[in-house]
Scaffold this motif. Structure first.
Motif: not given
Length: 204
Positions: A34, A149, A155, A159
């Motif tokens: 991340d 987050r 995910e 991203k």
């Protein structure tokens, strides 16, 4: 890039990363992948620096970009809190010096002392930026990544958001430059020196 790749266990870089970030490769409780998405193309250099800082248990790492370019560095890296903090720290002494110079009867000694004080403060800020610039960016980025987050558990989506909200911004640098021009012009017009008083000071 920073997850387990099956590389040789004796690889010194891999050992250093595991020693700094643990086997799960977490920095400040955030996965390194991340961090890489948020920082952008410069992530290998930054994560290598943070690896050394972790191993040395230090907040100090010289950043010549922050040293030389001042608040522009933080605007470029989208680190808004240190960006505006250093910008205000740079502007306040200058604005006050304009105010002092605009007084009806400025003292030559007070103006010289004020100029020296502003120079000393500017040098101190430059040193602090150079030594702690990368750590300040790290703290700013960590706060932003944690928020992203928490808002984007998926995910792939996370991203994309990290890449969009991280990285660098030339527009922010240009905006900072325009802001400095506007503030400088306004302070000169509103708090500029009293020309008659300065002439009397010089020519008696």
């Amino acid at each position: 890039q920073y997850q387990e790749t099956g590389s040789m266990p004796q690889d010194p870089m891999r050992q250093a990363y595991e020693a700094a970030f643990g086997k799960d490769e977490m920095l400040d409780g955030i996965p390194c992948k991340d961090w890489a998405s948020y920082i952008g193309p410069a992530s290998p250099a930054y994560l290598s620096t943070y690896c050394r800082m972790q191993l040395a248990h230090s907040k100090i790492s010289m950043s010549f970009s922050a040293l030389l370019f001042g608040p522009f560095y933080f605007f470029y890296r989208k680190a808004w809190k240190p960006a505006f903090g250093f910008l205000a720290a740079e502007l306040l002494p200058t604005t006050y010096s304009h105010y002092e110079a605009g007084r009806s009867t400025p003292s030559y000694r007070s103006l010289v002392m004020l100029a020296r004080l502003c120079s000393a403060l500017s040098f101190l800020l430059m040193v602090v930026r150079g030594m702690y610039g990368k750590w300040l960016y790290r703290k700013s980025a960590a706060d932003r990544i944690r928020k992203i987050r928490s808002e984007f558990p998926d995910e792939a989506q996370r991203k994309a958001v990290l890449a969009a909200q991280g990285g660098v911004s030339f527009a922010a640098v240009f905006g900072c430059f325009l802001l400095l021009m506007v503030i400088g012009s306004a302070s000169t017009l509103l708090l500029g020196p009293n020309v008659d008083a300065l002439l009397n000071l010089v020519y008696g």
